[in-house]
Design an enzyme around this catalytic site. Structure first.
Site, PDB file in Angstrom:
ATOM      1  N   SER A 235       0.827  -1.212   0.000  1.00  0.00           N
ATOM      2  CA  SER A 235       0.000   0.000   0.000  1.00  0.00           C
ATOM      3  C   SER A 235       0.865   1.267   0.000  1.00  0.00           C
ATOM      4  O   SER A 235       0.384   2.350  -0.277  1.00  0.00           O
ATOM      5  CB  SER A 235      -0.964  -0.025   1.184  1.00  0.00           C
ATOM      6  OG  SER A 235      -0.252  -0.344   2.345  1.00  0.00           O
TER       7      SER A 235
ATOM      8  N   HIS B  68       7.174 -22.594  16.421  1.00  0.00           N
ATOM      9  CA  HIS B  68       8.576 -23.007  16.363  1.00  0.00           C
ATOM     10  C   HIS B  68       8.905 -24.081  17.413  1.00  0.00           C
ATOM     11  O   HIS B  68       9.500 -25.112  17.101  1.00  0.00           O
ATOM     12  CB  HIS B  68       9.510 -21.807  16.610  1.00  0.00           C
ATOM     13  CG  HIS B  68       9.300 -20.662  15.653  1.00  0.00           C
ATOM     14  ND1 HIS B  68       8.829 -20.838  14.387  1.00  0.00           N
ATOM     15  CD2 HIS B  68       9.526 -19.328  15.783  1.00  0.00           C
ATOM     16  CE1 HIS B  68       8.770 -19.656  13.774  1.00  0.00           C
ATOM     17  NE2 HIS B  68       9.176 -18.728  14.606  1.00  0.00           N
TER      18      HIS B  68
HETATM   19  C1  BG6 Z   1       9.755 -15.132  14.412  1.00  0.00           C
HETATM   20  C2  BG6 Z   1       9.143 -14.374  15.559  1.00  0.00           C
HETATM   21  O1  BG6 Z   1       8.870 -16.096  13.920  1.00  0.00           O
HETATM   22  O2  BG6 Z   1      10.943 -15.773  14.860  1.00  0.00           O
HETATM   23  C3  BG6 Z   1      10.127 -13.379  16.146  1.00  0.00           C
HETATM   24  O3  BG6 Z   1       8.001 -13.689  15.089  1.00  0.00           O
HETATM   25  C4  BG6 Z   1      11.425 -14.059  16.496  1.00  0.00           C
HETATM   26  O4  BG6 Z   1       9.575 -12.746  17.290  1.00  0.00           O
HETATM   27  C5  BG6 Z   1      11.935 -14.874  15.297  1.00  0.00           C
HETATM   28  O5  BG6 Z   1      12.367 -13.065  16.843  1.00  0.00           O
HETATM   29  C6  BG6 Z   1      13.168 -15.663  15.661  1.00  0.00           C
HETATM   30  O6  BG6 Z   1      13.661 -16.299  14.532  1.00  0.00           O
HETATM   31  P1  BG6 Z   1      15.146 -16.840  14.498  1.00  0.00           P
HETATM   32  O7  BG6 Z   1      15.261 -17.500  13.168  1.00  0.00           O
HETATM   33  O8  BG6 Z   1      16.041 -15.659  14.658  1.00  0.00           O
HETATM   34  O9  BG6 Z   1      15.273 -17.809  15.655  1.00  0.00           O
END
Ligand code: BG6
Length: 461
Positions: A50, A236
């Site tokens: 946007s 995760h």
């Molecule tokens: C993301 C989250 O999915 O993963 C974030 O929204 C987080 O808050 C990030 O910081 C961490 O990812 P990585 O790959 O750095 O462990």
């Protein structure tokens, strides 16, 4: 009614909704650059946003993003990329943006449309895409979290399935794109020495930590509506649990892999109030975008059990948080003591530990006991370490692998709807429950209340 259209395997265009946003800047443009650098980007890239940028502004911003995230940028590749990039500008509520996009994609047969936008917009954008026929043949990539809870995830799925089939939906959990996380599978199933030990007879606990020594980095408006449980734990960390706990799949097809993971999730009871500790760092309420008096957690720790023959009685402790002591991603497997403690020294206090380091400098450490020098039969802990980048070479970035997989229609590194729904089911009670949020100071390991959850304390990282 979904129109069944034969979609060519390889994507000929990638569409990025949210092309001027944070994720595009930090992850998606650098990933596209890496693909172009390796000669693996055989598709155009159309941004949708946007923000009223012209082509030059859009390209300049994309290149800035690439330059600030890639160590050595080859300018020739940027020139090639420039020729592939274009931008469609418009408001997501306005049907015109979808008509303009459809025009821009008129000669494309297999678009991959990536929704790098707040989840609250997924449904609206998908309806917009359907109205101009784009969902008849696109693959749709959606970022996590998929829904806010079980019910909203089901509703979102229903809305998506009204316009495109599950086989063309790719749900991102970028941890599944991390080579370090995938290595859990190789470690467990390519080496025969672990399997006899990988169960309740030999393992005392599993501890999983994803901690960050920074805060919400200007994402207050997004984060405050989400919190640590929805942002990290539901996706995760539960994915990591499934890789640690699953049975070997019959083969590596996405179907068999997901079948095994889902059995793990089904064996986990919905968490109860006393299984969770939520925290909020002091200062969070002053962050831009955070609602006054917000009770959103920036820290969460949970204790859960996988109630099956392999794992019954073995606690899995999970914790994640912002502004903790350090940034790390680790799985610690704590083994039981031998049945008889024969030696003096540290035997009682130093169980064998297997540590998967999954973040930066990923690798594996094993903590063993060895004989202390001297006359006595006394033990001392020693460590065996391997750092994978030193031993094997550099890993690829998760988003590069995920984009490539979505572009070639490979579901292996994406989450299936039934496992997403199972993960919401596990957390259902605690995300709707008004459990207390304990304050903690920045730079600590979170609220002290967590000691009630894990009385013996976390194993040092
Ligand atoms: C993301 C989250 O999915 O993963 C974030 O929204 C987080 O808050 C990030 O910081 C961490 O990812 P990585 O790959 O750095 O462990």
């Amino acid at each position: 009614m979904i129109k069944r259209v034969e979609v060519p395997v390889e994507a000929d265009v990638v569409v990025l909704f949210g092309a001027t946003g944070d994720l595009a800047k930090k992850k998606l443009f650098p990933a596209l650059y890496q693909m172009a650098f390796k000669g693996a980007l055989d598709a155009d890239v159309v941004g949708v946003a946007s923000t009223k940028w012209n082509h030059e502004q859009f390209v300049a911003n994309a290149f800035d993003a690439i330059r600030s995230h890639v160590a050595e940028v080859d300018e020739k590749i940027l020139v090639e990329l420039d020729a592939k990039l274009s931008l469609v500008v418009g408001n997501y509520e306005d049907p015109k943006v979808y008509q303009d996009l459809a025009l821009a994609l008129a000669d494309k047969k297999a678009p991959v449309i990536y929704l790098a936008i707040p989840p609250s917009l997924f449904e609206q954008v998908t309806q917009g895409l359907a109205a101009v026929g784009l969902t008849d043949h696109c693959r749709l990539v959606v970022e996590k979290p998929f829904g806010r809870d079980l019910e909203s995830a089901e509703l979102l799925q229903e809305a998506l399935e009204r316009v495109l089939p599950e086989e063309r939906i790719f749900r991102i959990d970028h941890y599944l794109g991390k080579e370090s996380v995938e290595d859990i599978l190789i470690f467990r199933f390519a080496n025969s020495i672990w399997e006899p030990l990988w169960n309740r007879r030999y393992i005392n606990s599993i501890q999983i930590t994803m901690s960050e020594d920074f805060g919400i980095e200007g994402r207050g408006a997004f984060y405050d509506g989400v919190g640590a449980i929805r942002d990290v734990l539901q996706n995760h960390l539960l994915q990591v649990v499934s890789l640690i706990a699953m049975e070997p799949p019959s083969d590596l097809s996405s179907q068999f892999m997901e079948d095994e993971k889902i059995k793990v999730f089904r064996a986990i009871d919905p968490l109860k109030k006393e299984d969770v500790v939520r925290g909020q760092y002091v200062g969070y309420l002053d962050e831009p975008g955070v609602a006054p008096g917000s009770r959103t957690e920036t820290y969460a720790a949970v204790k859960l059990f996988v109630n099956n023959w392999r794992w019954a009685g073995v606690p899995f402790y999970l914790r994640t948080g912002k502004y903790l002591t350090e940034t790390t991603l680790e799985v610690v497997v704590e083994f039981k003591h031998p049945p008889q403690l024969l030696f003096t020294g540290s035997q009682e206090t130093s169980p064998n530990i297997l540590r998967f380091r999954l973040g930066k400098n990923d690798g594996v450490d094993i903590e063993l006991l060895a004989k202390a020098p001297g006359d006595n039969l006394e033990t001392l802990p020693v460590q065996l370490n391997v750092e994978f980048s030193a031993a094997l070479g550099e890993r690829q970035e998760a988003y590069e692998r995920l984009l490539r997989a979505a572009m070639s229609g490979d579901h292996l590194r994406f989450t299936r709807i039934d496992s997403v729904l199972e993960s919401w089911r596990i957390l259902e009670n605690v995300i709707h429950d008004e459990t207390q949020v304990y304050p903690y100071f920045k730079g600590t390991w979170g609220p002290e209340k967590v000691d009630d959850l894990i009385p013996q304390g976390w194993i040092d990282l």
